[in-house]
Design a protein around this motif. Structure first.
Motif, mmCIF file in Angstrom:
data_model
loop_
_atom_site.group_PDB
_atom_site.id
_atom_site.type_symbol
_atom_site.label_atom_id
_atom_site.label_comp_id
_atom_site.label_asym_id
_atom_site.label_seq_id
_atom_site.Cartn_x
_atom_site.Cartn_y
_atom_site.Cartn_z
ATOM 1 N N GLY A 41 -4.849 9.134 -0.974
ATOM 2 C CA GLY A 41 -4.592 8.365 0.002
ATOM 3 C C GLY A 41 -5.283 7.168 0.338
ATOM 4 O O GLY A 41 -6.477 6.683 -0.360
ATOM 5 N N ARG A 42 -5.188 6.554 1.640
ATOM 6 C CA ARG A 42 -5.741 5.576 2.018
ATOM 7 C C ARG A 42 -5.864 4.226 1.110
ATOM 8 O O ARG A 42 -6.909 3.805 0.883
ATOM 9 N N ASN A 46 0.884 -1.158 -0.198
ATOM 10 C CA ASN A 46 0.015 0.178 -0.044
ATOM 11 C C ASN A 46 0.751 1.281 0.100
ATOM 12 O O ASN A 46 0.456 2.423 0.347
ATOM 13 N N TYR A 47 2.128 1.108 -0.423
ATOM 14 C CA TYR A 47 3.060 2.103 -0.363
ATOM 15 C C TYR A 47 4.143 2.537 -1.544
ATOM 16 O O TYR A 47 4.567 3.417 -2.056
ATOM 17 N N GLN A 84 -7.589 4.727 -4.707
ATOM 18 C CA GLN A 84 -7.738 5.708 -3.595
ATOM 19 C C GLN A 84 -8.949 5.540 -2.784
ATOM 20 O O GLN A 84 -10.289 5.491 -3.604
ATOM 21 N N LYS A 92 2.529 8.967 -9.414
ATOM 22 C CA LYS A 92 1.543 10.033 -9.342
ATOM 23 C C LYS A 92 1.853 11.040 -10.434
ATOM 24 O O LYS A 92 3.047 11.481 -10.653
#
Length: 442
Positions: free
Chosen positions: A372-373, A245-246, A367, A250
């Motif tokens: 995020g999340r 999750n990282y 997202q 972008k």
């Protein structure tokens, strides 16, 4: 019988004075006194007032009145005795505490004096941790002992010959000196071992630090080169090798308000089950404004304003595939292309809904909030390149030419260029010519 009223008057006056004295400890101002005197019978009304006696069925006879007064006097005296006794106990307790405190202060002062007196004489206690200082201190201690022994020998020679010393004294001195030398050697060996171990640990730590610094320097050099890292600004790919999750990319630019769009990209993945989320676009109030996702065993899906259409695409074979998706707000019409061929079409996908501007465009993650999340189970695993967006529906022949690498047509809204794509969390950018790599897969 004639004396009883006079005695009664005297005792009542005394009782009133005692009660007044007891009450005066709490109520009377400081410095006031109570003086009790005998009064004649005819003056009882103008002197100290007699205490009220409860009337039970009329006035009491003088004998009963006298007994009541004596009982009250006894009770008052007993209360005074109890008060004096409790005050004496409190004085004893405070005196004892004061004596103990004085004794403790004396002991503490004596202990401090002894501690100060004994400073510097315990040479076999804790030593400094620096090996050089410890060895130097032990050497000085050993030399001091040897000097003292030599001084003792000289003094003995001045009086009697060394040979005249008792043999047991010489043996004891030599034994003590030998013990001290062995202790010194043991301590030196221990410190040498610690020094060697510390040196090894320091070398390993230095090597790890240098490796990390070299990697950072290489990465900084790549970033400083900018577009010169690739033959052309668009000839690169983003690699997302782990389902976390990282790891993500972008897009720096955002979308304007759109009434139609075409999204095309190259991707390669063999992740199972499902390749994850190649891209997602979220805006305030709607995290699923545009999402392309293959999650679990579900078919690949296109979400627009949280409405879903299933696409007949099959791209999880580990080979490079060219994917294009078109959509228009008019009747919510959509098309799905794979490797230049239209495989499906449909309508009523968020009809008459314009794509909202000012959101965040993420590569490789879905997202749940704007930017995020992320959920690791929905992450894209693989590689992607040539992610382009147009503000119109491209013609089928243009899509075929892009997939065949016969034309280079970057998106007029989002083009695929190096300085428009950032990577995070361990995602990397590598130089690649997608069409050449695709020929290798065929």
């Amino acid at each position: 019988a004639g004396m009883l009223p006079a005695i009664a008057g005297l005792l009542l006056a005394v009782a009133a004075g005692v009660r007044g004295s007891a009450a005066g400890e709490q109520e009377s101002p400081p410095g006031s006194r109570f003086v009790c005197t005998s009064l004649p019978l005819d003056a009882t009304g103008s002197g100290c007032p007699l205490p009220p006696v409860p009337m039970q069925g009329g006035a009491l006879p003088p004998e009963e009145e006298l007994k009541a007064t004596v009982l009250q006097l006894r009770e008052t005296v007993l209360q005074q005795q109890e008060t004096i006794g409790s005050q004496r106990e409190a004085i004893r307790e405070l005196t004892g505490k004061l004596s103990r405190c004085e004794s403790a202060d004396g002991k503490a002062a004596t202990g401090t004096w002894k501690k100060e007196l004994g400073k510097g004489k315990d040479t076999m206690g804790d030593l400094p941790r620096d090996p050089a200082q410890v060895i130097d201190q032990l050497s000085r201690t050993m030399q001091t002992l040897k000097d003292r022994l030599e001084s003792l020998e000289h003094q003995l020679r001045a009086n009697v010959s060394y040979a005249a010393l008792p043999s047991d004294l010489r043996e004891m001195l030599q034994r003590r000196l030998g013990d001290l030398e062995r202790q010194l050697l043991s301590k030196v060996a221990e410190l040498e071992d610690e020094k060697s171990l510390l040196h090894n640990e320091t070398s390993a730590h230095r090597q790890k630090t240098e490796t990390a610094l070299n990697a950072l320097l290489e990465r900084v050099s790549e970033l400083e080169k900018g577009n010169s890292a690739f033959k052309s600004p668009d000839e690169f790919k983003v690699s997302l090798p782990l389902r976390t999750n990282y790891l993500y990319g972008k897009i720096k630019k955002t979308l304007p308000e759109l009434y139609a769009f075409t999204v095309c990209l190259w991707l390669r993945s063999s992740a199972s089950p499902g390749i994850g989320t190649p891209f997602s676009y979220a805006v305030p109030g709607q995290a699923n404004e545009i999402v392309l996702i293959e999650w679990g065993n579900n078919p690949i899906e296109l979400l627009i304003n949280d409405k879903v259409a299933q696409l007949p695409l099959f791209i999880s074979d580990g080979k490079w595939h060219h994917i294009c998706i078109t959509w228009t707000t008019r009747d919510g019409m959509w098309e799905a292309f794979q490797d230049g061929e239209k495989l499906g079409t449909g309508e009523n996908l968020a009809p008459w809904h314009p794509i909202k501007p000012g959101g965040v465009l993420i590569l490789g993650q879905e997202q749940d909030t704007v930017g995020g999340r992320f959920d690791a189970t929905q992450a894209f695993v693989g590689e992607m390149s040539q992610f382009n967006i147009w503000d119109r529906v491209l013609k089928a022949e243009d899509i075929m030419n892009i997939a065949n690498c016969s034309i280079n047509m970057p998106g007029n809204i989002i083009p695929w260029v190096d300085n428009n794509v950032d990577v995070f969390g361990g995602a990397t950018k590598w130089p690649v010519e997608t069409c050449e790599e695709r020929l290798l897969d065929l």
